[in-house]
Design a protein around this motif. Structure first.
Motif, PDB file in Angstrom:
ATOM      1  N   PHE A  62       0.825  -1.206   0.000  1.00  0.00           N
ATOM      2  CA  PHE A  62       0.000   0.000   0.000  1.00  0.00           C
ATOM      3  C   PHE A  62       0.864   1.262   0.000  1.00  0.00           C
ATOM      4  O   PHE A  62       0.501   2.277  -0.597  1.00  0.00           O
ATOM      5  N   ARG A  63       2.001   1.204   0.723  1.00  0.00           N
ATOM      6  CA  ARG A  63       2.875   2.380   0.803  1.00  0.00           C
ATOM      7  C   ARG A  63       3.581   2.614  -0.529  1.00  0.00           C
ATOM      8  O   ARG A  63       3.843   3.747  -0.902  1.00  0.00           O
ATOM      9  N   ILE A  64       3.928   1.518  -1.198  1.00  0.00           N
ATOM     10  CA  ILE A  64       4.718   1.617  -2.430  1.00  0.00           C
ATOM     11  C   ILE A  64       3.861   2.043  -3.625  1.00  0.00           C
ATOM     12  O   ILE A  64       4.294   2.864  -4.436  1.00  0.00           O
ATOM     13  N   ALA A  65       2.665   1.486  -3.728  1.00  0.00           N
ATOM     14  CA  ALA A  65       1.860   1.699  -4.941  1.00  0.00           C
ATOM     15  C   ALA A  65       1.678   3.194  -5.234  1.00  0.00           C
ATOM     16  O   ALA A  65       1.337   3.979  -4.357  1.00  0.00           O
ATOM     17  N   ASP A  66       1.924   3.543  -6.494  1.00  0.00           N
ATOM     18  CA  ASP A  66       1.773   4.942  -6.919  1.00  0.00           C
ATOM     19  C   ASP A  66       0.319   5.267  -7.192  1.00  0.00           C
ATOM     20  O   ASP A  66      -0.087   6.424  -7.165  1.00  0.00           O
ATOM     21  N   MET A  67      -0.445   4.248  -7.524  1.00  0.00           N
ATOM     22  CA  MET A  67      -1.869   4.436  -7.806  1.00  0.00           C
ATOM     23  C   MET A  67      -2.590   3.147  -7.427  1.00  0.00           C
ATOM     24  O   MET A  67      -2.055   2.060  -7.608  1.00  0.00           O
ATOM     25  N   TYR A  68      -3.802   3.288  -6.866  1.00  0.00           N
ATOM     26  CA  TYR A  68      -4.624   2.113  -6.613  1.00  0.00           C
ATOM     27  C   TYR A  68      -5.659   2.007  -7.728  1.00  0.00           C
ATOM     28  O   TYR A  68      -6.189   3.024  -8.172  1.00  0.00           O
ATOM     29  N   VAL A  69      -5.930   0.781  -8.160  1.00  0.00           N
ATOM     30  CA  VAL A  69      -6.952   0.583  -9.181  1.00  0.00           C
ATOM     31  C   VAL A  69      -8.109  -0.194  -8.561  1.00  0.00           C
ATOM     32  O   VAL A  69      -7.960  -1.360  -8.171  1.00  0.00           O
ATOM     33  N   GLY A  70      -9.238   0.475  -8.437  1.00  0.00           N
ATOM     34  CA  GLY A  70     -10.417  -0.150  -7.862  1.00  0.00           C
ATOM     35  C   GLY A  70     -11.388  -0.571  -8.944  1.00  0.00           C
ATOM     36  O   GLY A  70     -11.179  -0.319 -10.132  1.00  0.00           O
ATOM     37  N   VAL A 128      -6.707   7.141  -6.965  1.00  0.00           N
ATOM     38  CA  VAL A 128      -7.426   5.887  -7.180  1.00  0.00           C
ATOM     39  C   VAL A 128      -8.124   5.983  -8.531  1.00  0.00           C
ATOM     40  O   VAL A 128      -8.815   6.969  -8.803  1.00  0.00           O
ATOM     41  N   HIS A 129      -7.925   5.001  -9.365  1.00  0.00           N
ATOM     42  CA  HIS A 129      -8.704   4.925 -10.601  1.00  0.00           C
ATOM     43  C   HIS A 129      -9.696   3.787 -10.441  1.00  0.00           C
ATOM     44  O   HIS A 129      -9.307   2.655 -10.157  1.00  0.00           O
ATOM     45  N   VAL A 130     -10.987   4.094 -10.627  1.00  0.00           N
ATOM     46  CA  VAL A 130     -12.013   3.067 -10.471  1.00  0.00           C
ATOM     47  C   VAL A 130     -12.521   2.627 -11.843  1.00  0.00           C
ATOM     48  O   VAL A 130     -12.871   3.463 -12.672  1.00  0.00           O
ATOM     49  N   MET A 131     -12.536   1.331 -12.066  1.00  0.00           N
ATOM     50  CA  MET A 131     -13.088   0.786 -13.303  1.00  0.00           C
ATOM     51  C   MET A 131     -14.521   0.328 -13.022  1.00  0.00           C
ATOM     52  O   MET A 131     -14.749  -0.429 -12.076  1.00  0.00           O
ATOM     53  N   ASP A 132     -15.456   0.809 -13.842  1.00  0.00           N
ATOM     54  CA  ASP A 132     -16.865   0.472 -13.624  1.00  0.00           C
ATOM     55  C   ASP A 132     -17.198  -0.849 -14.321  1.00  0.00           C
ATOM     56  O   ASP A 132     -17.467  -0.879 -15.526  1.00  0.00           O
ATOM     57  N   LEU A 133     -17.152  -1.926 -13.565  1.00  0.00           N
ATOM     58  CA  LEU A 133     -17.471  -3.245 -14.125  1.00  0.00           C
ATOM     59  C   LEU A 133     -18.982  -3.359 -14.302  1.00  0.00           C
ATOM     60  O   LEU A 133     -19.726  -3.136 -13.358  1.00  0.00           O
ATOM     61  N   PRO A 134     -19.437  -3.689 -15.529  1.00  0.00           N
ATOM     62  CA  PRO A 134     -20.884  -3.884 -15.701  1.00  0.00           C
ATOM     63  C   PRO A 134     -21.373  -4.977 -14.752  1.00  0.00           C
ATOM     64  O   PRO A 134     -20.600  -5.839 -14.338  1.00  0.00           O
ATOM     65  N   GLN A 135     -22.667  -4.921 -14.429  1.00  0.00           N
ATOM     66  CA  GLN A 135     -23.209  -5.868 -13.463  1.00  0.00           C
ATOM     67  C   GLN A 135     -23.936  -7.026 -14.161  1.00  0.00           C
ATOM     68  O   GLN A 135     -24.471  -7.910 -13.518  1.00  0.00           O
ATOM     69  N   MET A 136     -23.960  -6.959 -15.497  1.00  0.00           N
ATOM     70  CA  MET A 136     -24.600  -8.026 -16.262  1.00  0.00           C
ATOM     71  C   MET A 136     -23.637  -8.423 -17.383  1.00  0.00           C
ATOM     72  O   MET A 136     -22.583  -7.808 -17.537  1.00  0.00           O
ATOM     73  N   TRP A 174     -13.274   2.828  -1.883  1.00  0.00           N
ATOM     74  CA  TRP A 174     -12.328   3.645  -2.667  1.00  0.00           C
ATOM     75  C   TRP A 174     -12.428   5.112  -2.269  1.00  0.00           C
ATOM     76  O   TRP A 174     -11.454   5.849  -2.304  1.00  0.00           O
ATOM     77  N   GLU A 175     -13.650   5.539  -1.938  1.00  0.00           N
ATOM     78  CA  GLU A 175     -13.830   6.957  -1.625  1.00  0.00           C
ATOM     79  C   GLU A 175     -13.054   7.344  -0.374  1.00  0.00           C
ATOM     80  O   GLU A 175     -12.587   8.470  -0.248  1.00  0.00           O
ATOM     81  N   ILE A 176     -12.917   6.367   0.527  1.00  0.00           N
ATOM     82  CA  ILE A 176     -12.139   6.635   1.734  1.00  0.00           C
ATOM     83  C   ILE A 176     -10.644   6.522   1.429  1.00  0.00           C
ATOM     84  O   ILE A 176      -9.853   7.363   1.833  1.00  0.00           O
ATOM     85  N   LEU A 177     -10.281   5.515   0.627  1.00  0.00           N
ATOM     86  CA  LEU A 177      -8.857   5.339   0.282  1.00  0.00           C
ATOM     87  C   LEU A 177      -8.362   6.470  -0.608  1.00  0.00           C
ATOM     88  O   LEU A 177      -7.175   6.804  -0.607  1.00  0.00           O
ATOM     89  N   ALA A 178      -9.259   7.052  -1.382  1.00  0.00           N
ATOM     90  CA  ALA A 178      -8.857   8.081  -2.349  1.00  0.00           C
ATOM     91  C   ALA A 178      -8.431   9.365  -1.669  1.00  0.00           C
ATOM     92  O   ALA A 178      -7.971  10.289  -2.319  1.00  0.00           O
ATOM     93  N   GLU A 179      -8.563   9.404  -0.353  1.00  0.00           N
ATOM     94  CA  GLU A 179      -8.234  10.652   0.325  1.00  0.00           C
ATOM     95  C   GLU A 179      -6.770  11.032   0.206  1.00  0.00           C
ATOM     96  O   GLU A 179      -6.439  12.206   0.257  1.00  0.00           O
TER      97      GLU A 179
END
Lengths: 425, 425
Positions: free
Chosen positions: A132-140, A160-168, A151-156
């Motif tokens: 977690f300390r090393i990563a330059d960016m988190y991908v959610g 953080v880049h969030v990928m919107d996975l379809p639900q179907m 992610w909203e809490i981690l993004a502080e």
């Protein structure tokens, strides 16, 4: 363990608290792993990796950063590593498999959040995880309510880049995922300053497919009547796959498989004849979560397959390597990842088909559906899974658990009774 | 209540079990509602509707079906009623607000599922909700893990159409929602045999906007220092909005507002001077869930606004009525619905902005963030909401509850202490 204190301090970790984790892990690993008899020699590599899990690989990632490379921290099997590696960056898993980190997560998350998410957030906020300390960016990703909002809490304090996975999984959803991957490629390119060319992508597709093929080969060996390796050991390998250098991991896993091939030829088994063959299905088992495997394999059972993210969902299906232009390659990547059968999709009947197929292929005696507490998607789907298995005449036991040891005795009782029942059939 | 036994039997309901619900509801309604002093006369209509909630409206829906019309059962404010009504069909809410139905849901769902989902599934499977029996099709959405997976269980015996709501709010997500609405239109057309023309859609857009305008007008009246109506009564109206005939509902609500206008002119208030003004935010309060309003309004507080699905999220923002072709109308519908600020989106910072804006507009003394147990999205977002409110200097109390009465005393203690604290400020 080598002395990594200086490195951890430089990473801004809470080294004193982290020491407490370093003190208990070797004992736990010794009890669960080193106590096994007749382990393959090839396990030495994984023993070494786990013994230095917060040292040796983090040091490599820092080396990579010193040369100008970027590190992406990921949480989920849906994030396409191919894109990251094609930009000369490294993707790594993040911490989340121990109760050690849970109280830190509970400071900001509701206690009725799944332990994996609480542990991840705790590991981040308490600064006790080097990855977690090393990563330059988190991908959610948007695979479940808990992670999606975490992610909203981690993004502080980290991008953080969030990928919107379809639900179907309709045709247009696969196309939407393709678009998400294209957006991700752009983010990775901008962040690393490196272009993802079709040549680079072709290489990284081969690299990650190589890892999948090695894991698939390892799993195939478990279809033998004589089991050349324990379920525990395979779990460890699956867990390390999320962190290790992919090329080295592939090489070492193939080497191990060479050894296992010989064992199969010689009829060597690490279990006694008649040990009941168990397929596990359910939520992921992040390192160092070895609880269920340990209980099963010290209660007269052998885990022969995991239909899990730390299991078949991680390596099943390859990305088509024959595509040569970026659009077609990304389409192939999207199609491969949308083939993963996570309970976050509705419907997700393909997973039930897989479980029944694996139950036959691995010649299992029974299935244990094990889900982390407060994981709604798998818990609700569990009802349908268990119903389908019963209809197919496959014995099934449903278990809900967390990272604490408080339910270990109760789990052992239930699992022992289940295995006894299988023995009497 | 009139005798609807024959109708319920014809619907295949479990009438004996349903009788138990019919026995307790009037008492609960009397205690919570009829005990209030100086209620507006216009509330008589809503009193009547609730007293015959499983009778009068179901009978209308059955009449509609006898004439060849279809009924769509919906669970969520994201499902666009406009499409349904444009096809000469009726959209109706489904049961889900009482502990009465929860045990039935727990037969198939994990107990750590939110009570709204458990109650809905229980009401369906136990055949104790006429709306579930009447609806020809259920329309689900992917707003949370629990609901998303529950459709798979409900789909076993009634057709379910699931709309895949994007989890983010980028431009392309609004376009994706537009496509979902187009798909839904096709489903509704095929199912009803009626074409959704631009003329019909223009009418239904006006119809549903009318309901929104009436509710908005009602809420505006609560901005007055002298409150012409209790929070409880407004909650009841909001809850009935999900079931009632939209044109009649609009007419009756506007009529009530005419009466309230006079009250405002005359300086009438249903609360004593100095009663603390509370804004509620959080998860929906489905009928007959009146617990929190009742506790607040019998503990020295008045609920002046609900930033909830049974509240502002239901009526805020109108669909643009100036569009004349189908594509533009559907685009306008998509944009209106994507403007709803549900915690299912990541990020969802607009909701925090709304809460702070409403806190000022409604001149509130404090905010109560009330979430149903096991609702991950609102629970995690609650951390950010409460943090932002504290930073804005607005007192906030976080409460997690379910449909049982077991926490009522504890809630009363906490809410009383919160209101006392507001009085001492």
């Amino acid at each position: 363990m080598a002395d990594y204190r200086k490195m951890w301090e430089d990473l801004g970790m809470d080294v004193d608290t982290h020491d407490q984790l370093c003190e208990v892990l070797p004992q736990a690993f010794g009890d669960v792993y080193l106590s096994q008899e007749n382990r393959p020699e090839g396990m030495d590599y994984y023993n070494f990796v786990v013994s230095e899990i917060h040292g040796v690989r983090p040091a490599e990632l820092i080396e990579h950063q010193k040369k100008g490379g970027k590190v992406f921290g990921t949480f989920c099997v849906y994030v396409p590593d191919e894109i990251v590696f094609a930009a000369d960056a490294i993707a790594t898993g993040l911490c989340g498999g121990s109760q050690f980190w849970v109280p830190g997560g509970e400071k900001v998350l509701p206690s009725d959040t799944c332990p994996l998410i609480k542990a991840s957030v705790g590991a981040r906020l308490d600064r006790t995880c080097p990855f977690f300390r090393i990563a330059d960016m988190y991908v959610g990703e948007t695979t479940c309510d808990g992670k999606k909002k975490a992610w909203e809490i981690l993004a502080e304090d980290v991008p953080v880049h969030v990928m919107d996975l379809p639900q179907m999984k309709r045709e247009k959803d696969v196309r939407a995922w393709e678009e998400e991957i294209k957006d991700f490629k752009k983010v990775v390119e901008d962040f690393t300053g490196n272009e993802v060319t079709s040549e680079k992508l072709a290489e990284s597709i081969k690299l990650i497919n190589g890892k999948r093929k090695a894991l698939k080969r390892l799993y195939e060996l478990r279809k033998n009547e004589n089991l050349p390796i324990s379920g525990k050991d395979v779990l460890l390998i699956s867990q390390i796959a999320f962190y290790d250098d992919p090329a080295r991991f592939t090489e070492m896993t193939n080497k191990l498989c060479d050894e296992l091939d010989k064992r199969v030829e010689e009829g060597v088994s690490v279990f006694e004849k008649g040990t009941k063959r168990i397929l596990l299905t359910g939520t992921p088992l992040a390192i160092p979560n070895w609880k269920i495997h340990n209980i099963i394999e010290t209660s007269g059972g052998a885990v022969v397959c995991e239909e899990m993210c730390t299991g078949t969902r991680y390596f099943e299906n390859l990305v088509d390597e024959t595509q040569t232009d970026l659009d077609s390659q990304i389409k192939a990547i999207a199609e491969r990842y949308m083939g993963i059968k996570c309970a976050c999709f509705t419907p997700n009947t393909g997973r039930i088909d897989d479980i029944i197929k694996y139950a036959k292929e691995y010649n299992v005696d029974g299935v244990i559906d094990v889900n982390l507490k407060f994981c709604s998607t798998y818990a609700v789907e569990g009802y349908l899974v268990e119903k389908a298995l019963k209809e197919a005449g496959i014995p099934v036991l449903g278990i809900e658990t967390d990272y604490t040891d408080s339910d270990a005795q109760q789990m052992r009782t239930r699992i022992s009774a289940f295995i006894e029942m299988l023995e009497e059939r």
